[in-house]
Design a protein around this motif. Structure first.
Motif, PDB file in Angstrom:
ATOM      1  N   LEU A  39       0.849  -1.203   0.000  1.00  7.77           N
ATOM      2  CA  LEU A  39       0.000   0.000   0.000  1.00  7.77           C
ATOM      3  C   LEU A  39       0.884   1.252   0.000  1.00  7.77           C
ATOM      4  CD1 LEU A  39      -2.788   1.395   0.239  1.00  7.77           C
ATOM      5  CD2 LEU A  39      -2.562   1.220   2.715  1.00  7.77           C
ATOM      6  N   GLY A  40       1.952   1.217   0.802  1.00  3.82           N
ATOM      7  CA  GLY A  40       2.897   2.342   0.832  1.00  3.82           C
ATOM      8  C   GLY A  40       3.533   2.558  -0.528  1.00  3.82           C
ATOM      9  N   VAL A  41       3.911   1.469  -1.180  1.00  2.00           N
ATOM     10  CA  VAL A  41       4.530   1.559  -2.514  1.00  2.00           C
ATOM     11  C   VAL A  41       3.519   2.123  -3.514  1.00  2.00           C
ATOM     12  CG1 VAL A  41       5.455   0.162  -4.420  1.00  2.00           C
ATOM     13  CG2 VAL A  41       6.194  -0.285  -2.082  1.00  2.00           C
ATOM     14  N   TRP A  42       2.273   1.680  -3.395  1.00  2.00           N
ATOM     15  CA  TRP A  42       1.193   2.154  -4.288  1.00  2.00           C
ATOM     16  C   TRP A  42       1.024   3.669  -4.160  1.00  2.00           C
ATOM     17  CZ3 TRP A  42      -2.315   1.348  -8.000  1.00  2.00           C
ATOM     18  CH2 TRP A  42      -3.519   2.049  -7.986  1.00  2.00           C
ATOM     19  N   VAL A  43       0.990   4.150  -2.945  1.00  2.00           N
ATOM     20  CA  VAL A  43       0.817   5.592  -2.722  1.00  2.00           C
ATOM     21  C   VAL A  43       2.044   6.350  -3.254  1.00  2.00           C
ATOM     22  CG1 VAL A  43       0.564   7.389  -0.952  1.00  2.00           C
ATOM     23  CG2 VAL A  43      -0.753   5.296  -0.772  1.00  2.00           C
ATOM     24  N   ALA A  44       3.225   5.800  -2.980  1.00  2.23           N
ATOM     25  CA  ALA A  44       4.457   6.471  -3.440  1.00  2.23           C
ATOM     26  C   ALA A  44       4.555   6.487  -4.960  1.00  2.23           C
ATOM     27  CB  ALA A  44       5.673   5.763  -2.849  1.00  2.23           C
ATOM     28  N   LEU A  45       3.895   5.499  -5.573  1.00  2.00           N
ATOM     29  CA  LEU A  45       3.918   5.396  -7.031  1.00  2.00           C
ATOM     30  C   LEU A  45       3.060   6.481  -7.692  1.00  2.00           C
ATOM     31  CD1 LEU A  45       5.304   3.306  -8.861  1.00  2.00           C
ATOM     32  CD2 LEU A  45       3.246   1.916  -8.743  1.00  2.00           C
ATOM     33  N   TRP A  46       1.987   6.892  -7.022  1.00  2.00           N
ATOM     34  CA  TRP A  46       1.008   7.769  -7.647  1.00  2.00           C
ATOM     35  C   TRP A  46       0.886   9.164  -7.027  1.00  2.00           C
ATOM     36  CZ3 TRP A  46      -0.983   6.479 -12.197  1.00  2.00           C
ATOM     37  CH2 TRP A  46      -0.993   5.126 -12.559  1.00  2.00           C
ATOM     38  N   ALA A  47       1.070   9.279  -5.732  1.00  2.00           N
ATOM     39  CA  ALA A  47       0.773  10.547  -5.053  1.00  2.00           C
ATOM     40  C   ALA A  47       1.901  11.568  -5.209  1.00  2.00           C
ATOM     41  CB  ALA A  47       0.530  10.273  -3.580  1.00  2.00           C
ATOM     42  N   ALA A  55       2.275   9.780   3.919  1.00  2.00           N
ATOM     43  CA  ALA A  55       1.479   8.549   3.995  1.00  2.00           C
ATOM     44  C   ALA A  55       2.358   7.367   4.422  1.00  2.00           C
ATOM     45  CB  ALA A  55       0.834   8.273   2.641  1.00  2.00           C
ATOM     46  N   CYS A  56       3.549   7.270   3.844  1.00  2.00           N
ATOM     47  CA  CYS A  56       4.447   6.154   4.188  1.00  2.00           C
ATOM     48  C   CYS A  56       4.925   6.283   5.633  1.00  2.00           C
ATOM     49  CB  CYS A  56       5.622   6.100   3.221  1.00  2.00           C
ATOM     50  SG  CYS A  56       5.131   5.407   1.635  1.00  2.00           S
ATOM     51  N   LEU A  57       5.119   7.516   6.073  1.00  2.00           N
ATOM     52  CA  LEU A  57       5.520   7.732   7.473  1.00  2.00           C
ATOM     53  C   LEU A  57       4.417   7.228   8.414  1.00  2.00           C
ATOM     54  CD1 LEU A  57       8.116   9.051   8.538  1.00  2.00           C
ATOM     55  CD2 LEU A  57       6.818  11.126   8.942  1.00  2.00           C
ATOM     56  N   ILE A  58       3.174   7.505   8.053  1.00  2.00           N
ATOM     57  CA  ILE A  58       2.030   7.048   8.871  1.00  2.00           C
ATOM     58  C   ILE A  58       1.988   5.512   8.892  1.00  2.00           C
ATOM     59  CG2 ILE A  58      -0.508   6.964   8.969  1.00  2.00           C
ATOM     60  CD1 ILE A  58      -0.423   9.895   7.846  1.00  2.00           C
ATOM     61  N   LEU A  59       2.156   4.897   7.714  1.00  2.00           N
ATOM     62  CA  LEU A  59       2.137   3.427   7.651  1.00  2.00           C
ATOM     63  C   LEU A  59       3.249   2.837   8.518  1.00  2.00           C
ATOM     64  CD1 LEU A  59       1.517   2.728   3.842  1.00  2.00           C
ATOM     65  CD2 LEU A  59      -0.141   2.741   5.691  1.00  2.00           C
ATOM     66  N   PRO A  83      11.840   2.677  13.770  1.00  2.00           N
ATOM     67  CA  PRO A  83      12.472   1.853  12.721  1.00  2.00           C
ATOM     68  C   PRO A  83      11.623   1.681  11.466  1.00  2.00           C
ATOM     69  CG  PRO A  83      12.807   0.852  14.865  1.00  2.00           C
ATOM     70  CD  PRO A  83      11.879   2.008  15.075  1.00  2.00           C
ATOM     71  N   TYR A  84      10.395   1.243  11.611  1.00  2.00           N
ATOM     72  CA  TYR A  84       9.549   1.056  10.424  1.00  2.00           C
ATOM     73  C   TYR A  84       9.163   2.393   9.800  1.00  2.00           C
ATOM     74  CZ  TYR A  84       8.794  -3.979  10.290  1.00  2.00           C
ATOM     75  OH  TYR A  84       8.975  -5.335  10.133  1.00  2.00           O
ATOM     76  N   ALA A  85       8.932   3.405  10.631  1.00  2.00           N
ATOM     77  CA  ALA A  85       8.541   4.719  10.105  1.00  2.00           C
ATOM     78  C   ALA A  85       9.635   5.258   9.183  1.00  2.00           C
ATOM     79  CB  ALA A  85       8.286   5.680  11.259  1.00  2.00           C
ATOM     80  N   LEU A  86      10.872   5.198   9.663  1.00  2.00           N
ATOM     81  CA  LEU A  86      11.977   5.700   8.836  1.00  2.00           C
ATOM     82  C   LEU A  86      12.229   4.781   7.644  1.00  2.00           C
ATOM     83  CD1 LEU A  86      14.294   6.844  11.757  1.00  2.00           C
ATOM     84  CD2 LEU A  86      13.016   8.312  10.212  1.00  2.00           C
ATOM     85  N   GLY A  87      12.049   3.486   7.865  1.00  2.00           N
ATOM     86  CA  GLY A  87      12.213   2.518   6.772  1.00  2.00           C
ATOM     87  C   GLY A  87      11.206   2.773   5.665  1.00  2.00           C
ATOM     88  N   CYS A  88       9.958   3.006   6.046  1.00  2.00           N
ATOM     89  CA  CYS A  88       8.911   3.264   5.040  1.00  2.00           C
ATOM     90  C   CYS A  88       9.147   4.602   4.333  1.00  2.00           C
ATOM     91  CB  CYS A  88       7.534   3.231   5.696  1.00  2.00           C
ATOM     92  SG  CYS A  88       7.020   1.582   6.137  1.00  2.00           S
ATOM     93  N   LEU A  89       9.670   5.566   5.074  1.00  2.00           N
ATOM     94  CA  LEU A  89       9.960   6.867   4.477  1.00  2.00           C
ATOM     95  C   LEU A  89      11.029   6.718   3.383  1.00  2.00           C
ATOM     96  CD1 LEU A  89       9.352   9.931   4.703  1.00  2.00           C
ATOM     97  CD2 LEU A  89      11.319  10.102   6.199  1.00  2.00           C
TER      98      LEU A  89
END
Lengths: 191, 306
Positions: A39-47, A55-59, A83-89
């Motif tokens: 879902l994070g990748v999907w948002v990063a792909l389009w937004a 959005a990725c930070l929230i995820l 860890p995950y927040a920064l990783g997703c960012l």
């Protein structure tokens, strides 16, 4: 981006993540695919860039909050925010950098970028938690085995990314991404 | 247009601040992370309407107990026998303890005989990262759950103990979780429990793959069994029960698992190392029972209450 649709999808996929993942575990290893990272990748792909990063930070924060880490040699657990927040960012930044070079409308793009993105996110998680562990925090952690397991989790995320793409691509209009061109189906023909 | 610009400016300031805060939080020692657990509880409760049915679906797809073709009646009787055996062995252990504590009693030390209330509760979620085997159970402070409350599955199979309690949920670490503490157990050598039943002490550590591994006591160390050979005593399929003073009294003699493998100890070939498998896959259970010690019950039972 429509934040309401994003919130509902996040709520559903986070529920699936913490509820269904044990059923997809490989044997008794910690290897199970992620539902939220695609879902994070999907948002990063389009937004737009800043929306994707937020959005990725929230995820990532949600993944951190649902990761209950046991403490070694004592009774108790801890929730480490970061860890995950920064990783997703970082994952979102990698996808944003790559999205000009890929065919966004092809679901295979989401699958491939989910694997790469998960690899990046898990590398950051492993690095930060290893740093914590080296600093003497009493978390239960084995860097080498964790890195191997996380490489497996990233590759396995391709399976869930395929499933998630079947849900996300038809929902594309509902997300109302401003930086994207209209979608007419899974693969748009430009002829 | 201007509103969008100011929103973008605000976001461009907030994002670096958030990143900086998260970087600090990522390395802050665990003892300062108390408030994050409160937020984590809130997230887990809010996601429970989705995660709980998913957990049930996961338990249906991959059950915690392997398929058993035996008749229902036989399984029921076996479970009953198991419960009575647990009770018998616990009484036996308590009897031994009471004898040893007669002197303490004479000095005015009361024996702790708190009654236990069984609270069934669903497992609503696992950790989002499966490197942690901690389970979230929907029973919190409102159900009198406390840290160290014993958690069982199927009546007598020990699952673990509560590690953290929130208002509505609690976190349970299974005994097979890689980070769990070692447990002291007792391998029941004789099937039928009796006063002369033989047993061997063992110290089991989680192996990381849902099993427990550890050294077992040599029968030659037991009084009256000088010439006994360990291979004559140990067998695959024997039940291992908890016998560990670091656990609450109501957890003693609960089933830890069944001996799956017996091997010579690598550093001392005359000793034996056993591999124990719990009767159910502890990471996949969807329902558990919390053995809550209710102090007001204890007071009213001993006449100490109002």
């Amino acid at each position: 981006m429509n934040w309401g649709v994003f919130a509902v999808m996040t709520w559903l996929l986070l529920g699936v993540e913490v509820g269904l993942r044990p059923a997809l575990q490989i044997g008794t290893t910690p290897m199970a695919p992620s539902f939220l990272l695609p879902l994070g990748v999907w948002v990063a792909l389009w937004a737009p860039k800043h929306v994707a990063a937020s959005a990725c930070l929230i995820l990532g924060v949600l993944l951190d909050l649902t990761f209950e880490m046991p403490l070694a040699d004592r009774v108790g657990t801890t929730v480490v925010l970061g860890p995950y927040a920064l990783g997703c960012l970082l994952m979102s930044q990698a996808v944003i950098a790559a999205r000009g070079l890929v065919i966004k409308r092809n679901p295979i793009t989401l699958v491939v970028l989910s694997v790469v993105g998960a690899m990046i996110a898990h590398s950051v998680v492993a690095a930060l938690l290893t740093a914590r562990w080296l600093m003497g925090d009493p978390i239960v952690w084995e860097p080498t085995s964790q890195l191997i397991a996380r490489a497996g989790i990233s590759a396995y995320t391709a399976v869930t990314a395929v499933g998630v793409s079947f849900v996300l691509y038809p929902l594309h209009p509902l997300f109302a991404f401003t930086s994207s061109s209209p979608m007419r189906g899974f693969v748009r023909r430009d002829d | 247009m201007a509103a969008a610009g100011s929103r973008r400016r605000r976001q461009s300031v907030l994002l670096p601040i958030a990143v900086f805060l998260l970087m600090v939080l990522a390395v802050v020692p665990s003892r300062y992370l108390g408030p994050t657990q409160w937020v984590a509880d809130l997230v887990k409760v809010s996601v429970a309407p989705v995660s709980h049915p998913m957990r049930a679906a996961a338990a249906w797809l991959r059950p915690a107990v392997s398929k058993d073709d035996r008749p229902e009646e036989l399984r029921f009787l076996e479970q009953q026998a198991d419960q009575w055996e647990t009770l018998y062995r616990r009484e036996q252990r308590e009897n031994r303890e009471l004898r040893a504590r007669v002197e303490e009693l004479s000095r005015g030390v009361a024996v702790n005989t708190l009654p236990v209330r069984q609270v069934p509760a669903p497992v609503i979620s696992a950790s989002s990262d499966l490197s942690s085997g901690v389970l979230t159970v929907r029973a919190g402070r409102g159900s009198q759950v406390e840290i160290n409350t014993v958690v069982v599955v199927g009546g007598t199979q020990l699952l673990g103990r509560v590690e953290r309690v929130g208002a509505l949920t609690c976190q349970v670490r299974p005994i097979t979780d890689p980070g769990a503490l070692a447990v002291r157990g007792r391998v029941a050598i004789d099937d039928a429990p009796s006063a002369s039943a033989r047993s061997l002490a063992c110290l089991l550590r989680p192996a990381g793959d849902g099993l427990l591994v550890g050294d077992v006591q040599d029968p030659a160390e037991l009084a009256g069994h000088d010439a006994a050979l360990i291979d004559d005593w140990l067998e695959v399929g024997q039940t291992v029960r908890l016998d560990d003073d670091s656990w609450p009294a109501n957890a003693q003699m609960l089933v830890v698992g069944v001996v799956e493998r017996i091997e010579p100890a690598p550093e001392s070939p005359l000793r034996r190392v056993i591999t124990v498998r719990p009767r159910v896959t502890l990471s996949r259970v969807s329902e558990v029972v919390l053995r809550v010690v209710h102090e007001s019950d204890a007071l009213s039972e001993t006449g100490g209450g109002p």
